[in-house]
Every structure is written in structure tokens, then in C-alpha cells.
Scaffold this motif. Structure first.
Motif, short mmCIF file in Angstrom:
data_model
loop_
_atom_site.label_atom_id
_atom_site.label_comp_id
_atom_site.label_asym_id
_atom_site.label_seq_id
_atom_site.Cartn_x
_atom_site.Cartn_y
_atom_site.Cartn_z
N HIS A 5 0.88 -1.16 0.00
CA HIS A 5 0.00 0.00 0.00
C HIS A 5 0.92 1.21 0.00
O HIS A 5 2.12 1.09 0.25
CB HIS A 5 -0.88 0.02 1.25
CG HIS A 5 -1.89 -1.07 1.30
ND1 HIS A 5 -3.05 -1.04 0.58
CD2 HIS A 5 -1.90 -2.24 1.98
CE1 HIS A 5 -3.74 -2.14 0.82
NE2 HIS A 5 -3.06 -2.89 1.65
N ARG A 60 -8.94 5.54 0.80
CA ARG A 60 -8.07 5.62 -0.40
C ARG A 60 -6.78 4.87 -0.18
O ARG A 60 -6.30 4.16 -1.05
CB ARG A 60 -7.77 7.08 -0.74
CG ARG A 60 -8.87 7.74 -1.48
CD ARG A 60 -8.41 9.10 -1.99
NE ARG A 60 -9.56 9.83 -2.47
CZ ARG A 60 -9.82 11.09 -2.21
NH1 ARG A 60 -8.99 11.79 -1.48
NH2 ARG A 60 -10.89 11.67 -2.67
N TRP A 61 -6.18 5.04 0.99
CA TRP A 61 -4.93 4.34 1.31
C TRP A 61 -5.16 2.83 1.32
O TRP A 61 -4.39 2.08 0.74
CB TRP A 61 -4.40 4.81 2.67
CG TRP A 61 -3.19 4.04 3.11
CD1 TRP A 61 -1.91 4.24 2.72
CD2 TRP A 61 -3.18 2.95 4.03
NE1 TRP A 61 -1.09 3.33 3.34
CE2 TRP A 61 -1.85 2.53 4.15
CE3 TRP A 61 -4.16 2.29 4.76
CZ2 TRP A 61 -1.47 1.48 4.98
CZ3 TRP A 61 -3.78 1.23 5.57
CH2 TRP A 61 -2.44 0.84 5.67
N THR A 82 -7.47 1.05 -0.14
CA THR A 82 -7.90 0.46 -1.41
C THR A 82 -6.89 0.70 -2.54
O THR A 82 -7.19 0.41 -3.69
CB THR A 82 -9.27 1.00 -1.83
OG1 THR A 82 -9.21 2.42 -1.96
CG2 THR A 82 -10.35 0.61 -0.82
N THR A 83 -5.71 1.22 -2.20
CA THR A 83 -4.65 1.37 -3.19
C THR A 83 -3.68 0.21 -3.02
O THR A 83 -3.12 0.02 -1.94
CB THR A 83 -3.91 2.71 -3.02
OG1 THR A 83 -4.87 3.77 -3.18
CG2 THR A 83 -2.81 2.86 -4.04
N HIS A 84 -3.51 -0.58 -4.08
CA HIS A 84 -2.67 -1.77 -4.04
C HIS A 84 -1.60 -1.69 -5.11
O HIS A 84 -1.88 -1.34 -6.25
CB HIS A 84 -3.51 -3.03 -4.30
CG HIS A 84 -4.62 -3.23 -3.34
ND1 HIS A 84 -4.48 -3.92 -2.17
CD2 HIS A 84 -5.91 -2.82 -3.38
CE1 HIS A 84 -5.63 -3.94 -1.52
NE2 HIS A 84 -6.52 -3.27 -2.24
N ARG A 125 -3.99 -1.12 -8.38
CA ARG A 125 -5.43 -0.93 -8.22
C ARG A 125 -5.64 0.19 -7.23
O ARG A 125 -4.98 0.25 -6.21
CB ARG A 125 -6.11 -2.20 -7.68
CG ARG A 125 -5.99 -3.43 -8.55
CD ARG A 125 -6.84 -3.30 -9.79
NE ARG A 125 -6.83 -4.50 -10.58
CZ ARG A 125 -5.98 -4.78 -11.55
NH1 ARG A 125 -5.03 -3.94 -11.85
NH2 ARG A 125 -6.06 -5.90 -12.24
N GLU A 126 -6.59 1.10 -7.56
CA GLU A 126 -6.91 2.17 -6.63
C GLU A 126 -8.34 2.62 -6.83
O GLU A 126 -8.93 2.41 -7.89
CB GLU A 126 -5.95 3.35 -6.78
CG GLU A 126 -6.01 4.04 -8.12
CD GLU A 126 -4.98 5.15 -8.25
OE1 GLU A 126 -4.16 5.34 -7.34
OE2 GLU A 126 -5.00 5.82 -9.28
N ARG A 128 -13.20 2.40 -9.43
CA ARG A 128 -11.89 1.74 -9.39
C ARG A 128 -11.16 1.96 -10.71
O ARG A 128 -11.77 2.09 -11.76
CB ARG A 128 -12.04 0.23 -9.17
CG ARG A 128 -12.76 -0.17 -7.93
CD ARG A 128 -11.92 -0.21 -6.71
NE ARG A 128 -10.90 -1.23 -6.81
CZ ARG A 128 -9.83 -1.24 -6.05
NH1 ARG A 128 -9.65 -0.31 -5.16
NH2 ARG A 128 -8.92 -2.16 -6.17
#
Length: 190
Positions: free
Chosen positions: A19, A77-78, A80-82, A93-94, A99
Motif C-alpha cells: 500500500h 483511499r490508502w 484500497t490502493t494496491h 489498483r486504486e 476503481r
């Protein structure tokens, strides 16, 4: 939380799942503390009287809205950001509600570089710039934790992928079919 297996090919494994750097959540945490402290102080300052309950309720509603925009949204946001490095590709992915993502095959990556300011060197963060074959341009990833090691890992994985592809091609050219699933992988990937 492991990366969803449904996004991976049968012979693909996650090597590193990241992340953005933890310092990304510093501002939301400080905002949370300031809002909660301010609300507590503001609610205590409301004078006694018939409107005290309504004023305190208004303060709580404003605080809830502030917490939503200053704390919850940045944390989501942090979370779900990969940034995922696998044995075959690099995945991004973000997005919380909407998405977006990008997959870069390791064989298409032509250059991986990183940059760090003095502050980023201290906190072990930085920016990765990934050049690929094609016309999409460079992919820039900011606030990557442990940037220099991630850059080294990507360089290693690109070499591993090239070796795997060369071995598969050699097997195919000799007419032996595909190589055994685990036969090409070295022990130093992890």
C-alpha cells in the motif's frame, strides 16, 4: 489481507503486496485528533440553557462531516490502493467507489528507477518510475514504501521472468511441451 486469487493466473504467485507508505495516513490521524479535541472543547464551552442540546448536536454533526472528509475518505483511499508484484506482472489498483487499475507484464518493463528526497530517505519512501515497451508512457508510483528494495525486487523479477520465458521457449523448440510448473523458479524469489 492477501491479494484476491481470482485476479491471478494459475501459475502466478504474489511476491510483494504494498500500500502507499504509512506516512500517507499521518495527516488523517492528526486530523482525527484535532477534530475530536476541538469538538470536545467546543461542546464544553456551550453555555447552559434551552439551546445547549441543539448547539452540541450541531457541533457533533459538523465534526462528523469533517471526520468523513478529512479522515475516513483518505484512509479508505490508502486501504484500497494496491501495488502488487507477482511472478508475471505488476498490478496497480486504486479507488474507493470508482476503481481503476493497470497491469504491466514483467516482460514489457524496460526500465525501473526510483527517486527519493532527503526526507523520503529518512522515512524509507520514494517514487518509482516504470518505463514499458509501448506508447502508454512511464508509470509513476508515489509514496512507495522501501522504494530501493522494491526497485531491486522488480529488477530481479524481470530477470526471473525472462529466464522462465527462455526456458519455456527452449522446451517448446525442442518439442518437449511446456516445462514443469515449478522447474524454472529459483529459490531466491521471496
Amino acid at each position: 489481507m492477501p491479494y484476491p486469487d481470482k485476479l491471478l493466473a494459475d501459475d502466478e504467485e504474489v511476491v510483494r503486496h504494498l500500500h502507499p507508505h504509512w506516512l500517507t495516513v499521518f495527516r488523517p490521524v492528526v486530523s482525527f485528533l484535532l477534530v475530536v479535541g476541538g469538538v470536545s472543547f467546543g461542546a464544553a464551552l456551550v453555555p447552559a440553557g434551552p439551546q445547549q442540546g441543539m448547539i452540541r448536536l450541531a457541533i457533533v454533526v459538523v465534526a462528523a462531516l469533517l471526520l468523513l472528509f478529512l479522515v475516513v475518505v483518505p484512509l479508505l483511499r490508502w486501504r484500497t490502493t494496491h501495488y502488487v508484484v507477482t511472478t508475471h506482472r505488476l498490478l496497480f489498483r486504486e479507488g474507493v467507489l470508482a476503481r481503476r487499475g493497470r497491469d504491466l507484464g514483467l516482460s514489457r518493463i524496460t526500465d525501473v528507477s526510483y527517486a527519493q528526497t532527503l526526507w523520503e530517505r529518512i522515512i524509507h519512501s520514494g517514487t518509482l518510475t516504470i518505463e514499458t515497451a509501448g506508447d502508454a508512457g512511464a508509470t509513476v508510483l508515489r509514496r512507495i514504501p522501501d522504494t530501493d528494495r522494491v526497485q531491486q525486487l522488480l529488477a530481479f523479477m524481470i530477470e526471473e521472468d525472462a529466464d522462465r520465458r527462455a526456458q519455456e521457449n527452449a522446451w517448446y523448440i525442442r518439442g518437449d511441451g511446456l516445462p514443469p510448473a515449478e522447474g524454472w523458479r529459483s529459490t531466491g524469489v521471496r
